[in-house]
Design a protein around this motif. Structure first.
Motif, PDB file in Angstrom:
ATOM      1  N   SER B   8     -31.977  28.667  69.878  1.00  0.00           N
ATOM      2  CA  SER B   8     -33.503  28.696  71.298  1.00  0.00           C
ATOM      3  C   SER B   8     -32.472  28.271  72.340  1.00  0.00           C
ATOM      4  N   VAL B  15     -38.182  33.257  78.302  1.00  0.00           N
ATOM      5  CA  VAL B  15     -37.762  32.704  76.761  1.00  0.00           C
ATOM      6  C   VAL B  15     -37.197  33.313  75.908  1.00  0.00           C
ATOM      7  N   LYS B  18     -35.529  32.571  70.408  1.00  0.00           N
ATOM      8  CA  LYS B  18     -36.087  31.652  69.615  1.00  0.00           C
ATOM      9  C   LYS B  18     -36.000  31.744  68.298  1.00  0.00           C
ATOM     10  N   ASN B  19     -35.322  30.280  68.011  1.00  0.00           N
ATOM     11  CA  ASN B  19     -35.693  30.315  66.981  1.00  0.00           C
ATOM     12  C   ASN B  19     -34.769  30.773  65.731  1.00  0.00           C
ATOM     13  N   GLU B 206     -36.588  36.801  69.082  1.00  0.00           N
ATOM     14  CA  GLU B 206     -36.719  36.748  67.470  1.00  0.00           C
ATOM     15  C   GLU B 206     -36.343  37.284  66.125  1.00  0.00           C
TER      16      GLU B 206
END
Lengths: 440, 310
Positions: B8, B15, B18-19, B206
């Motif tokens: 992340s 952001v 993310k992950n 993502e």
């Protein structure tokens, strides 16, 4: 570490081989020597330009005192004051006229100098001295003082050696040489910080606009790139400094041998002006410094000054060039860059403004304060050191500077790292502060 | 080759990724896909150690990646350029040495590449005298000169002219055969199909999908078929088809084209049989979704999901 060496080497080699550097390095001293020769030439030219001095002496006592000289040729005339003024106003006279009124010996007043073109300081001083001399002689005669006796009394002079007392038992000081050295060192430092700081700036800007920065920082850390740049340019600065010094010394000696009077002319011209002008006439300063330092000899703070010159150059340069690097990395276009540059460069310019005041009173609270404040300390302290200041002040100032530049290099590194990769919209100061908090 | 584990990164409030987790298999040509601003470049910069991740880790050959290992990567950023005032040869040499090559090695390699791409007389030319296309060649050489085992290209085909793009493609394929792994990011999904065998899709920071292209396509196929036949246009369509996608006339083949979707359990032979009984069939096959279609599908779902959760 090897990579940072590569960066330093590239920075140094590409610039040292560049046409601009070679031109500047060679032309700089040539220009400098040309300036000296030129001003000497002009100074003599002005002197050779003879003025006709018309002496209107109503007392009749000065007839033999004004003689033709290098500066003027004398013409005696007899007329009234009103007539003199009329000649200028109605006949369009262009001569220089000195008017000595009949009652001068009683009133000591009323001497007037008329001119259409300012004859210059040396001429007016000479006229005054001539009149004063005769006036004094006459006064002495009236008072029954023998001229010879008076002369010998007047020649009585006390020799005074000024010694500044410190823990090392005191050392001779030479205020004039100190001023020259102080100004020279401070000005040179200013020039170098600006010159090489902006080289770092342009280098970073080039990398950003040519879009090569990301290629480079995929191989090295942004901080290494920044430091490599800063160190490379500092070495370039040292090289240029060394070449300049060498060329200037060699050149000055050569000029001195070919035109033995040239330098005297400059020095005389300098001295005729007031001390402030003398200090700010950058062109002549170093030459004076060379002469005066030689006179002052070893008992003077030259080596200390040189030592601190390097310390403050490194400190001030690191401080400013890292800030320049950060700003150049953060901002995209030339115009935006100017806008961010100004507030950073301001303290540097401000310290030059302070210089005269600092040199007049090197131990004033103003001088002490700004020689501690890290953004002005390199230049202000450089202007104080030749006058001799306590060791602890130097220590505190250097320590503050070191702490500040370590901080600024660190912070700049962070802004640099983020800025280098962001294109497009101009960041605000607020945004740059945010960048500081990004994880790195 | 490269394993990304739960990475992340954010810039202040924003952001970036993310992950994200996925793996780039050794010897693959890996496409990192996503629209502009999805976070591809941020991820690539983390892989190259240009910026640190806030969380998660990147493994290179099963070792946590270090700046030393990054030397084995050849990275061509999206924002790429050269020092304008430097000579081409010196420049490539400098970049190679920054990657840890010795001077002698680098010189040999540069000469080899310059000869290969027919630019031997460029060594002493200044970069500013080169055209954009020529500079791209130089940039590409600088990227692969140190024989990286992983080559990462960020939006490689934006800005490349067709001739250079072809050269680069061929060289990449050759290096792949010699064992290199290639990872490229792009927002132009169609360019991926012919080059990549593995993909990962990033959308709104993502990862939404990753895997072998063949597997992905199979996973997303919708039991759609196409039949081409000659003669008059059919009066009716097969009753098995739940949806007729298109009915066209193909001038080139002088044939009608019927595209339809079948229920999941329906055998396609029934449809073929239906057409064959009435007309001459000249083509029949399953329609696989293009990568772009898959992405659009997912993105749509994703948008719906986020709007629902709001």
């Amino acid at each position: 570490m090897d990579k940072i060496k590569l960066i330093i080497a590239r920075e140094y080699m590409t610039k040292i081989k560049s046409r601009t550097f070679i031109l500047l390095t060679i032309l700089g001293p040539l220009l400098y020597i040309g300036l000296i020769l030129g001003s000497a030439f002009l100074a003599r030219q002005a002197e050779n330009d003879e003025t006709t001095l018309i002496v209107v002496d109503q007392t009749g006592e000065f007839i033999n005192d004004f003689k033709d000289s290098e500066r003027f040729s004398v013409q005696l005339q007899d007329m009234e004051l009103a007539e003199v003024e009329r000649l200028y106003q109605e006949e369009g006279w262009e001569e220089t006229t000195v008017f000595i009124p009949k009652d001068l010996f009683e009133t000591k007043k009323g001497v007037k100098l008329y001119y259409t073109q300012n004859p210059g300081l040396s001429v007016t001083e000479k006229i005054k001295a001539t009149i004063n001399g005769t006036l004094r002689d006459t006064e002495m005669k009236k008072a029954g003082i023998d001229k010879e006796v008076a002369e010998s009394i007047r020649r009585t002079k006390v020799e005074m050696e000024s010694k500044e007392m410190g823990e090392d038992g005191g050392k001779s000081s030479n205020a004039a040489a100190a001023s020259v050295l102080a100004f020279g060192a401070a000005f040179l430092l200013y020039l170098f910080i600006f010159l090489y700081g902006s080289m770092v700036l342009r280098g970073v800007q080039e990398e950003k606009t040519s879009r090569i920065s990301e290629v480079i920082i995929s191989s090295v850390k942004p901080f290494q790139l920044m430091m490599g740049k800063i160190i490379g340019n500092a070495l370039l600065g040292f090289t240029q400094f060394a070449i300049w010094m060498l060329l200037i010394i060699v050149g000055s000696v050569a000029v001195g041998m070919i035109f033995p009077d040239a330098l005297n002319g400059v020095q005389e011209g300098m001295m005729a002006n007031n001390p402030q002008l003398q200090a700010s006439a950058a062109a002549g300063v170093d030459m004076d410094a060379v002469g005066l330092i030689m006179q002052a000899g070893m008992d003077f703070n030259v080596f200390e000054t040189i030592f601190f010159f390097f310390i403050y150059f490194i400190g001030g340069y690191l401080l400013y060039s890292s800030l320049f690097a950060a700003v150049a990395a953060a901002v995209d276009g030339q115009q935006d860059l100017q806008q961010f540059m100004l507030p950073i460069a301001l303290p540097l310019i401000f310290s030059m403004v302070l210089l005269t005041a600092v040199m007049q009173n090197p131990n004033s609270p103003l001088a002490i304060t700004f020689s501690m404040f890290p953004f002005t300390s390199p230049i202000v302290m450089m202007a104080r050191i030749p006058f001799g200041i306590p060791w602890y002040e130097k220590l505190i100032s250097v320590v503050i500077l070191i702490i500040t530049f370590m901080g600024s290099v660190n912070l700049s590194g962070k802004i640099y790292r983020v800025g280098l990769l962001s294109y497009g919209a101009k960041p605000s100061w607020k945004q740059m502060f945010k960048w500081l908090r990004y994880k790195g | 080759m490269l394993r990304i584990e739960d990475v992340s990164k954010s810039y202040g409030e924003k952001v970036a990724i993310k992950n994200i987790s996925f793996e780039v298999p050794k010897g693959s040509t890996f496409g990192l896909l996503g629209p502009n601003g999805a976070g591809k470049t941020s991820l690539i910069r983390i892989i190259n150690q240009i910026q640190p991740a806030d969380k998660g880790e990147v493994f290179f050959n099963n070792e946590p990646i270090t700046s030393h290992l990054v030397n084995q990567i050849g990275y061509l950023p999206e924002e790429r350029g050269l020092y304008k005032k430097m000579k081409v040869g010196e420049q490539v040499l400098y970049l190679a040495r920054l990657k840890g090559m010795s001077k002698a090695d680098a010189v040999v390699q540069i000469k080899w590449w310059f000869e290969r791409l027919g630019i031997t007389d460029w060594w002493t030319k200044k970069v500013e005298t080169l055209s954009k296309g020529m500079q791209q060649k130089v940039q590409f050489i600088a990227t692969v000169l140190h024989k990286p085992s992983l080559i990462i290209l960020d939006e490689p085909f934006s800005g490349f002219d067709p001739v250079n793009a072809e050269i680069v493609k061929n060289e990449l394929l050759r290096m792949k055969e010699e064992g290199a792994t290639i990872m490229l990011s792009t927002h132009r999904m169609e360019s991926v199909e012919e080059l990549c065998d593995h993909i990962a899709m990033i959308h709104n920071s993502e990862k939404v999908l990753d895997g072998k292209i063949a597997d992905v396509k199979r996973q997303f196929k919708r039991n759609e078929f196409e039949v081409k036949y000659r003669g008059e246009k059919l009066e009716s369509t097969p009753e098995e088809a739940t949806e007729i996608i298109t009915e066209n006339y193909d001038e080139e083949h002088q044939a009608h084209v019927l595209q339809m979707r079948l229920p999941g359990d329906e055998h396609s032979n029934k449809v073929l049989q239906f057409v064959m009984e009435q007309r001459q069939v000249i083509g029949f096959g399953e329609i696989l979704p293009s990568v772009e279609e898959i992405f659009v599908d997912i993105a749509k779902d994703n948008v719906n999901l986020t709007s629902v959760s709001k």
